[in-house]
Design a protein around this motif. Structure first.
Motif, PDB file in Angstrom:
ATOM      1  N   HIS A  48      10.950  19.348   1.885  1.00 46.14           N
ATOM      2  CA  HIS A  48      11.970  20.043   2.675  1.00 46.14           C
ATOM      3  C   HIS A  48      13.134  19.139   3.057  1.00 46.14           C
ATOM      4  CE1 HIS A  48       9.234  23.360   2.814  1.00 46.14           C
ATOM      5  NE2 HIS A  48       8.327  22.683   3.494  1.00 46.14           N
ATOM      6  N   TYR A  49      12.919  17.844   3.034  1.00 48.30           N
ATOM      7  CA  TYR A  49      13.958  16.896   3.463  1.00 48.30           C
ATOM      8  C   TYR A  49      14.129  15.792   2.423  1.00 48.30           C
ATOM      9  CZ  TYR A  49      13.204  19.142   7.989  1.00 48.30           C
ATOM     10  OH  TYR A  49      13.079  20.056   8.989  1.00 48.30           O
ATOM     11  N   PRO A  50      14.571  16.165   1.221  1.00 49.62           N
ATOM     12  CA  PRO A  50      14.713  15.135   0.173  1.00 49.62           C
ATOM     13  C   PRO A  50      15.715  14.042   0.558  1.00 49.62           C
ATOM     14  CG  PRO A  50      15.675  17.250  -0.527  1.00 49.62           C
ATOM     15  CD  PRO A  50      14.910  17.510   0.740  1.00 49.62           C
ATOM     16  N   GLN A  51      16.627  14.380   1.481  1.00 49.29           N
ATOM     17  CA  GLN A  51      17.614  13.374   1.916  1.00 49.29           C
ATOM     18  C   GLN A  51      16.959  12.210   2.655  1.00 49.29           C
ATOM     19  OE1 GLN A  51      17.094  16.390   3.265  1.00 49.29           O
ATOM     20  NE2 GLN A  51      18.025  16.624   5.293  1.00 49.29           N
ATOM     21  N   TYR A  52      15.742  12.415   3.156  1.00 53.71           N
ATOM     22  CA  TYR A  52      15.019  11.335   3.835  1.00 53.71           C
ATOM     23  C   TYR A  52      13.924  10.736   2.949  1.00 53.71           C
ATOM     24  CZ  TYR A  52      17.137  13.102   8.200  1.00 53.71           C
ATOM     25  OH  TYR A  52      18.010  13.503   9.174  1.00 53.71           O
ATOM     26  N   GLY A  53      13.934  11.100   1.686  1.00 57.05           N
ATOM     27  CA  GLY A  53      12.861  10.686   0.786  1.00 57.05           C
ATOM     28  C   GLY A  53      12.699   9.185   0.662  1.00 57.05           C
ATOM     29  N   MET A  54      13.835   8.473   0.695  1.00 51.40           N
ATOM     30  CA  MET A  54      13.785   7.021   0.517  1.00 51.40           C
ATOM     31  C   MET A  54      14.167   6.298   1.807  1.00 51.40           C
ATOM     32  SD  MET A  54      12.894   6.279  -2.621  1.00 51.40           S
ATOM     33  CE  MET A  54      13.625   4.714  -3.079  1.00 51.40           C
ATOM     34  N   LYS A  55      14.232   7.038   2.901  1.00 45.28           N
ATOM     35  CA  LYS A  55      14.658   6.409   4.155  1.00 45.28           C
ATOM     36  C   LYS A  55      13.466   5.689   4.798  1.00 45.28           C
ATOM     37  CE  LYS A  55      17.665   7.165   8.031  1.00 45.28           C
ATOM     38  NZ  LYS A  55      18.434   8.082   8.874  1.00 45.28           N
ATOM     39  N   THR A  56      13.623   4.382   4.983  1.00 45.52           N
ATOM     40  CA  THR A  56      12.510   3.560   5.460  1.00 45.52           C
ATOM     41  C   THR A  56      11.947   4.073   6.783  1.00 45.52           C
ATOM     42  OG1 THR A  56      13.522   1.699   4.338  1.00 45.52           O
ATOM     43  CG2 THR A  56      11.834   1.173   5.943  1.00 45.52           C
ATOM     44  N   SER A  57      12.817   4.520   7.695  1.00 47.75           N
ATOM     45  CA  SER A  57      12.332   4.980   9.005  1.00 47.75           C
ATOM     46  C   SER A  57      11.547   6.286   8.895  1.00 47.75           C
ATOM     47  CB  SER A  57      13.493   5.134   9.981  1.00 47.75           C
ATOM     48  OG  SER A  57      14.459   6.024   9.458  1.00 47.75           O
ATOM     49  N   ASN A  58      11.676   6.993   7.765  1.00 50.50           N
ATOM     50  CA  ASN A  58      10.912   8.230   7.562  1.00 50.50           C
ATOM     51  C   ASN A  58       9.545   7.965   6.932  1.00 50.50           C
ATOM     52  OD1 ASN A  58      10.616  11.105   7.620  1.00 50.50           O
ATOM     53  ND2 ASN A  58      11.029  11.157   5.427  1.00 50.50           N
ATOM     54  N   LEU A  59       9.251   6.716   6.663  1.00 51.59           N
ATOM     55  CA  LEU A  59       8.036   6.387   5.923  1.00 51.59           C
ATOM     56  C   LEU A  59       7.040   5.680   6.833  1.00 51.59           C
ATOM     57  CD1 LEU A  59       9.857   5.298   2.661  1.00 51.59           C
ATOM     58  CD2 LEU A  59       8.718   7.475   3.116  1.00 51.59           C
ATOM     59  N   TYR A  60       5.776   6.016   6.668  1.00 54.25           N
ATOM     60  CA  TYR A  60       4.753   5.642   7.634  1.00 54.25           C
ATOM     61  C   TYR A  60       3.463   5.351   6.881  1.00 54.25           C
ATOM     62  CZ  TYR A  60       2.398   6.655  12.219  1.00 54.25           C
ATOM     63  OH  TYR A  60       1.713   6.627  13.402  1.00 54.25           O
ATOM     64  N   SER A  61       3.017   4.127   6.923  1.00 51.48           N
ATOM     65  CA  SER A  61       1.791   3.744   6.216  1.00 51.48           C
ATOM     66  C   SER A  61       0.586   4.332   6.931  1.00 51.48           C
ATOM     67  CB  SER A  61       1.654   2.216   6.186  1.00 51.48           C
ATOM     68  OG  SER A  61       2.756   1.640   5.524  1.00 51.48           O
ATOM     69  N   CYS A  62      -0.318   4.904   6.182  1.00 48.68           N
ATOM     70  CA  CYS A  62      -1.527   5.427   6.822  1.00 48.68           C
ATOM     71  C   CYS A  62      -2.715   5.421   5.862  1.00 48.68           C
ATOM     72  CB  CYS A  62      -1.292   6.807   7.423  1.00 48.68           C
ATOM     73  SG  CYS A  62      -0.594   7.997   6.309  1.00 48.68           S
ATOM     74  N   CYS A  63      -3.892   5.619   6.457  1.00 50.91           N
ATOM     75  CA  CYS A  63      -5.112   5.702   5.664  1.00 50.91           C
ATOM     76  C   CYS A  63      -5.250   7.135   5.141  1.00 50.91           C
ATOM     77  CB  CYS A  63      -6.328   5.292   6.503  1.00 50.91           C
ATOM     78  SG  CYS A  63      -6.758   6.422   7.832  1.00 50.91           S
ATOM     79  N   ALA A  64      -6.160   7.345   4.214  1.00 52.86           N
ATOM     80  CA  ALA A  64      -6.323   8.672   3.612  1.00 52.86           C
ATOM     81  C   ALA A  64      -6.726   9.710   4.667  1.00 52.86           C
ATOM     82  CB  ALA A  64      -7.368   8.608   2.503  1.00 52.86           C
ATOM     83  N   THR A  65      -7.584   9.309   5.593  1.00 50.77           N
ATOM     84  CA  THR A  65      -8.045  10.243   6.629  1.00 50.77           C
ATOM     85  C   THR A  65      -6.881  10.713   7.497  1.00 50.77           C
ATOM     86  OG1 THR A  65     -10.147   9.099   6.670  1.00 50.77           O
ATOM     87  CG2 THR A  65      -9.671  10.525   8.549  1.00 50.77           C
ATOM     88  N   CYS A  66      -6.062   9.773   7.950  1.00 44.41           N
ATOM     89  CA  CYS A  66      -4.912  10.155   8.787  1.00 44.41           C
ATOM     90  C   CYS A  66      -3.915  10.962   7.962  1.00 44.41           C
ATOM     91  CB  CYS A  66      -4.252   8.924   9.401  1.00 44.41           C
ATOM     92  SG  CYS A  66      -5.275   8.199  10.706  1.00 44.41           S
ATOM     93  N   HIS A  67      -3.680  10.553   6.713  1.00 45.81           N
ATOM     94  CA  HIS A  67      -2.727  11.309   5.894  1.00 45.81           C
ATOM     95  C   HIS A  67      -3.189  12.753   5.734  1.00 45.81           C
ATOM     96  CE1 HIS A  67      -0.175  12.021   2.171  1.00 45.81           C
ATOM     97  NE2 HIS A  67       0.643  11.876   3.182  1.00 45.81           N
ATOM     98  N   ASN A  68      -4.480  12.946   5.500  1.00 49.03           N
ATOM     99  CA  ASN A  68      -5.007  14.310   5.375  1.00 49.03           C
ATOM    100  C   ASN A  68      -4.847  15.100   6.670  1.00 49.03           C
ATOM    101  OD1 ASN A  68      -5.748  14.070   2.699  1.00 49.03           O
ATOM    102  ND2 ASN A  68      -7.810  13.350   3.179  1.00 49.03           N
ATOM    103  N   SER A  69      -4.846  14.399   7.785  1.00 49.42           N
ATOM    104  CA  SER A  69      -4.718  15.093   9.073  1.00 49.42           C
ATOM    105  C   SER A  69      -3.278  15.525   9.348  1.00 49.42           C
ATOM    106  CB  SER A  69      -5.242  14.213  10.216  1.00 49.42           C
ATOM    107  OG  SER A  69      -4.307  13.204  10.542  1.00 49.42           O
ATOM    108  N   PHE A  70      -2.320  14.997   8.588  1.00 53.20           N
ATOM    109  CA  PHE A  70      -0.901  15.353   8.780  1.00 53.20           C
ATOM    110  C   PHE A  70      -0.493  16.570   7.953  1.00 53.20           C
ATOM    111  CE2 PHE A  70      -0.100  10.579   9.583  1.00 53.20           C
ATOM    112  CZ  PHE A  70      -0.306  10.734  10.940  1.00 53.20           C
ATOM    113  N   HIS A  71      -1.251  16.863   6.916  1.00 53.55           N
ATOM    114  CA  HIS A  71      -0.908  17.966   6.008  1.00 53.55           C
ATOM    115  C   HIS A  71      -2.036  18.979   5.957  1.00 53.55           C
ATOM    116  CE1 HIS A  71       2.647  16.153   4.168  1.00 53.55           C
ATOM    117  NE2 HIS A  71       2.011  15.002   4.164  1.00 53.55           N
ATOM    118  N   ASP A  72      -1.687  20.250   5.952  1.00 49.28           N
ATOM    119  CA  ASP A  72      -2.679  21.288   5.744  1.00 49.28           C
ATOM    120  C   ASP A  72      -3.183  21.194   4.308  1.00 49.28           C
ATOM    121  OD1 ASP A  72      -3.694  24.103   6.908  1.00 49.28           O
ATOM    122  OD2 ASP A  72      -3.312  24.268   4.758  1.00 49.28           O
TER     123      ASP A  72
END
Ligand SMILES: [Zn+2]
Length: 95
Positions: A48-72
């Motif tokens: 939905h926000y391709p303009q932030y696709g490469m923006k460092t502040s939009n990127l967040y390192s996480c583990c698989a468990t946390c990543h799964n908790s961010f997306h349905d």
């Protein structure tokens, strides 16, 4: 957008973000846990926000468990937890 993750630019960005975050899940870190990060999450979703696709502040390192908790799992839309992260980080990403 499926090719995005295959680009050399993204691979370099991803590596830089993991290094910035010291290879630790930034969500687990909030709770005092040290977990290896395996994924770089787009806080504002790439779809939905391709303009932030490469923006460092939009990127967040996480583990698989946390990543799964961010997306349905089915719709891939943000969960409440993913939305909370977005709201928490919105100001610094939009700046
Ligand atoms: Zn985590």
């Amino acid at each position: 957008m499926t090719n995005f993750y295959k680009t050399a630019k993204w691979k370099l960005k991803r590596a830089n973000v993991l290094r910035r975050d010291e290879y630790l899940c930034q969500e687990c870190k909030r709770y005092g846990k040290s977990t290896l990060a395996t994924t770089v999450h787009h806080i504002f979703p790439l779809e939905h926000y391709p303009q932030y696709g490469m923006k460092t502040s939009n990127l967040y390192s996480c583990c698989a468990t946390c990543h799964n908790s961010f997306h349905d799992r089915d719709s891939h839309e943000l969960t409440d937890k993913g939305m909370k992260l977005l709201e928490r980080m919105r100001k610094q990403i939009e700046d």
